[in-house]
Design an enzyme around this catalytic site. Sequence first.
Site, PDB file in Angstrom:
ATOM      1  N   SER A 176       0.953  -5.677  10.654  1.00  0.00           N
ATOM      2  CA  SER A 176       1.305  -6.751   9.439  1.00  0.00           C
ATOM      3  C   SER A 176       2.899  -7.463   9.687  1.00  0.00           C
ATOM      4  CB  SER A 176       1.715  -5.125   8.282  1.00  0.00           C
ATOM      5  OG  SER A 176       1.397  -6.414   7.175  1.00  0.00           O
TER       6      SER A 176
ATOM      7  N   ASP B  83      -8.173 -10.809   9.045  1.00  0.00           N
ATOM      8  CA  ASP B  83      -7.504  -9.464   8.780  1.00  0.00           C
ATOM      9  C   ASP B  83      -8.645  -8.237   9.723  1.00  0.00           C
ATOM     10  OD1 ASP B  83      -5.253  -7.906   8.509  1.00  0.00           O
ATOM     11  OD2 ASP B  83      -6.177  -7.215   6.728  1.00  0.00           O
TER      12      ASP B  83
ATOM     13  N   ARG C 134       0.859  -1.486   0.061  1.00  0.00           N
ATOM     14  CA  ARG C 134       0.219   0.069   0.137  1.00  0.00           C
ATOM     15  C   ARG C 134       0.916   1.028   0.464  1.00  0.00           C
ATOM     16  NH1 ARG C 134      -1.828   1.566   4.263  1.00  0.00           N
ATOM     17  NH2 ARG C 134      -0.432  -0.203   5.308  1.00  0.00           N
TER      18      ARG C 134
ATOM     19  N   LYS D  92      -8.226  -3.055   2.225  1.00  0.00           N
ATOM     20  CA  LYS D  92      -7.907  -1.521   3.237  1.00  0.00           C
ATOM     21  C   LYS D  92      -8.521  -0.390   2.667  1.00  0.00           C
ATOM     22  CE  LYS D  92      -5.541  -4.210   6.053  1.00  0.00           C
ATOM     23  NZ  LYS D  92      -4.381  -5.176   6.192  1.00  0.00           N
TER      24      LYS D  92
ATOM     25  N   HIS E 256      -8.588  -4.742  13.374  1.00  0.00           N
ATOM     26  CA  HIS E 256      -7.421  -5.430  12.585  1.00  0.00           C
ATOM     27  C   HIS E 256      -7.678  -6.638  13.294  1.00  0.00           C
ATOM     28  CE1 HIS E 256      -3.684  -5.162  10.650  1.00  0.00           C
ATOM     29  NE2 HIS E 256      -4.768  -5.435   9.730  1.00  0.00           N
TER      30      HIS E 256
ATOM     31  N   LYS F  25      -1.672 -12.805  11.743  1.00  0.00           N
ATOM     32  CA  LYS F  25      -2.753 -12.647  12.060  1.00  0.00           C
ATOM     33  C   LYS F  25      -3.110 -14.436  11.333  1.00  0.00           C
ATOM     34  CE  LYS F  25      -4.091  -8.313  11.065  1.00  0.00           C
ATOM     35  NZ  LYS F  25      -2.032  -7.788  11.057  1.00  0.00           N
ATOM     36  N   THR F  26      -3.135 -13.757   9.703  1.00  0.00           N
ATOM     37  CA  THR F  26      -3.508 -15.026   9.062  1.00  0.00           C
ATOM     38  C   THR F  26      -2.757 -16.111   9.514  1.00  0.00           C
ATOM     39  OG1 THR F  26      -3.508 -13.740   7.072  1.00  0.00           O
ATOM     40  CG2 THR F  26      -3.357 -15.356   6.965  1.00  0.00           C
TER      41      THR F  26
ATOM     42  N   ARG G 194       2.113 -12.315  -2.139  1.00  0.00           N
ATOM     43  CA  ARG G 194       0.636 -12.726  -1.046  1.00  0.00           C
ATOM     44  C   ARG G 194       0.199 -13.439  -1.913  1.00  0.00           C
ATOM     45  NH1 ARG G 194      -1.046  -9.569   3.741  1.00  0.00           N
ATOM     46  NH2 ARG G 194       0.487  -8.210   3.939  1.00  0.00           N
TER      47      ARG G 194
HETATM   48  P1  ATP Z   1      -1.410  -8.774   7.564  1.00  0.00           P
HETATM   49  O1  ATP Z   1      -1.382  -8.138   8.306  1.00  0.00           O
HETATM   50  O2  ATP Z   1      -0.228  -8.130   6.929  1.00  0.00           O
HETATM   51  O3  ATP Z   1      -1.585  -9.625   6.648  1.00  0.00           O
HETATM   52  P2  ATP Z   1      -0.769 -10.600   9.691  1.00  0.00           P
HETATM   53  O4  ATP Z   1      -0.897 -10.241  10.450  1.00  0.00           O
HETATM   54  O5  ATP Z   1      -2.050 -11.738   9.066  1.00  0.00           O
HETATM   55  O6  ATP Z   1       0.354  -9.483   8.549  1.00  0.00           O
HETATM   56  P3  ATP Z   1       0.674 -12.669   8.712  1.00  0.00           P
HETATM   57  O7  ATP Z   1       0.808 -12.960   7.444  1.00  0.00           O
HETATM   58  O8  ATP Z   1       0.469 -14.502   9.819  1.00  0.00           O
HETATM   59  O9  ATP Z   1       0.936 -11.690   9.607  1.00  0.00           O
HETATM   60  O10 ATP Z   1       2.482 -13.114   8.709  1.00  0.00           O
HETATM   61  C1  ATP Z   1       3.268 -13.647  10.212  1.00  0.00           C
HETATM   62  C2  ATP Z   1       4.236 -14.421   8.900  1.00  0.00           C
HETATM   63  O11 ATP Z   1       5.369 -14.267  10.204  1.00  0.00           O
HETATM   64  C3  ATP Z   1       4.737 -15.462   8.457  1.00  0.00           C
HETATM   65  O12 ATP Z   1       5.011 -15.334   7.169  1.00  0.00           O
HETATM   66  C4  ATP Z   1       4.951 -16.232   8.698  1.00  0.00           C
HETATM   67  O13 ATP Z   1       5.000 -17.543   8.639  1.00  0.00           O
HETATM   68  C5  ATP Z   1       5.940 -16.055  10.200  1.00  0.00           C
HETATM   69  N1  ATP Z   1       6.831 -16.124  11.142  1.00  0.00           N
HETATM   70  C6  ATP Z   1       8.072 -16.952  11.268  1.00  0.00           C
HETATM   71  N2  ATP Z   1       7.654 -17.013  12.887  1.00  0.00           N
HETATM   72  C7  ATP Z   1       6.575 -16.872  13.641  1.00  0.00           C
HETATM   73  C8  ATP Z   1       5.486 -17.148  14.255  1.00  0.00           C
HETATM   74  N3  ATP Z   1       5.982 -17.677  15.927  1.00  0.00           N
HETATM   75  N4  ATP Z   1       4.214 -16.717  14.868  1.00  0.00           N
HETATM   76  C9  ATP Z   1       3.691 -16.176  13.465  1.00  0.00           C
HETATM   77  N5  ATP Z   1       3.621 -16.054  12.871  1.00  0.00           N
HETATM   78  C10 ATP Z   1       5.553 -16.369  12.761  1.00  0.00           C
HETATM   79 MN    MN Z   2      -3.085 -11.031   7.413  1.00  0.00          MN
END
Ligand code: ATP
Ligand code: MN
Length: 534
Positions: free
Chosen positions: A241, A260, A61, A203, A223, A245-246, A325
């Site tokens: 980010s 999300d 973004r 978003k 969020h 979360k995902t 992504r």
């Molecule tokens: P966004 O808001 O950008 O979508 P998000 O909060 O959904 O971000 P994720 O997409 O879940 O974040 O990203 C977490 C990243 O960190 C993933 O690539 C995951 O494989 C990696 N990772 C490594 N170790 C961990 C951990 N201990 N817990 C969570 N994620 C981890």
């Molecule tokens: Mn996510």
Amino acid sequence: MSVPTIIIPTGNLVKLGLRNTDSIHYQSAPEKLVQQTLQMGEGVLNDTGALVIDTGVFTGRSPKDKFTVKDDITADTINWGEFNQPIEEKYYHIIYQKMMDYLSNVPEIWVQDCYACADPRYRINIRVTTEKPWVSLFTYNMFLRPAEEELDQFKPEWNVICALDLKLNAEECGIRQSNVTLVSYQHKAILIAGTKYTGEIKKGIFGILNYLLPQQQNILGMHCSANMGKDGDTAIFFGLSGTGKTTLSADPHRQLIGDDEHGWATDTVFNFEGGCYAKCINLTEEKEPEIYQAIRPGALVENVCFYPGTNKINFEDASITENTRVSYPLYYISNAKEPAIGGNPKNIFFLTCDAYGVLPPIAKLTPGQAMYQFISGYTAKVAGTETGIKEPKPTFSACFGAPFLPLHPGKYAEMLGRKMKEHDVKVWLVNTGWTGGPYGVGSRMKLSYTRAMIAAALSGELNNVPTETDPVFGVTIPLSCPGVPGEILHPQNTWADKEAYNEKAKFLASLFIQNFEKYKEGVSTEILKAAPKV
Ligand code: ATP
Ligand code: MN
């Protein structure tokens, strides 16, 4: 799954100002959109049949290019500033006209109707109009999909109009550079020009929901991701980010509500969206099977590279961007909750990816600490979602989502605080970031450990274990957890140099305190008392 092309709402589009109404693809099925993208040379299939595209210059973004029209509706309600930049109404008309002229001259356009908010009481109909078939696929994947029989009567309340390849004249259009994401509450439109990053659409809608729902329906926009256990208990995971979360909400033992964006009404937590937008960087089938297996026909993968000479994705390759992504409909996850609605949450997790390796991997928060952490919204970024951020950097983003909050953060924080107390929610801080030292010295917390800690918190197994109070942050650290080596639970233990840990902890505490200065006046003593001690 297939949605046949049944009606072409040309009347509506003529109203929009589009003249090329005989070359409109309305509500094309995903398979068709994939085919058309391939024919146009805009994408290729990978070896598992997903559509792979490049989003060009923008792979994240561009918050500096997002504007909201300052008008009678918004002038006194929006929290104007860095993330809510005002623009005059006259520029809306200039940009709108330029986009209509442009879209009337492209060979074909795609129109996709969808809606947001899984709780039918709050549904908002959306129409996305664009010159690229894969934007329609993104729309199909990410938003909720109206049933075929609903389409005849479908009335779009909000329009998202995308002119991805249009470059605007910044001066003439009152914007910063040639691209823009422009929101008008008066016209109920989001205009996106000059960027092909699909996250702007997602978003953009999140932002308007976070404006409308708290004011009109007393619903808190969050969020966060959300899932539900076998007993029907809802858990939500806030985080900026890259905090997990995902990743962490995709749990084979719990039904996925969403990854999300959610709303918390009086009696429900519901997904705003109908799909997930997962990171692909370093994705492995072993660690994240649900997401890995979602990369199949219909999924839209952005900005990844193939192994040379093949169409096999090299998930480790960040040469286009770290922010690779994939979008897919929620039902691509085998245990998705349909409809994506849960009850009031029993547990809330605040996810942070602390690159300093200071915060405990899991800790229990008091209500005051919970509010303090929510308002602070701390993480230390290690990968770039926004254009330009590549190195680790501490971020404080109110409510774990300041860029998406049109109202003052205090409004959302007040709502969360009230709801947490009312429903007696347990709140946990989870550091998915570094252990054993800061970025460069230590390593990222193992995903399997983080999953085990969350599972233990959810099952109640952390309720009766010995604990210690973190001397700086005051949070309660459990000293044992099933499936996790005891020595990693207290972060200081994991550092070779204990003094270095203490130093870094004080440093991070001072960042929290400095950041909180701007909120000090407006919060209760209970929250102020939860500040870290230096
Ligand atoms: P966004 O808001 O950008 O979508 P998000 O909060 O959904 O971000 P994720 O997409 O879940 O974040 O990203 C977490 C990243 O960190 C993933 O690539 C995951 O494989 C990696 N990772 C490594 N170790 C961990 C951990 N201990 N817990 C969570 N994620 C981890
Ligand atoms: Mn996510």
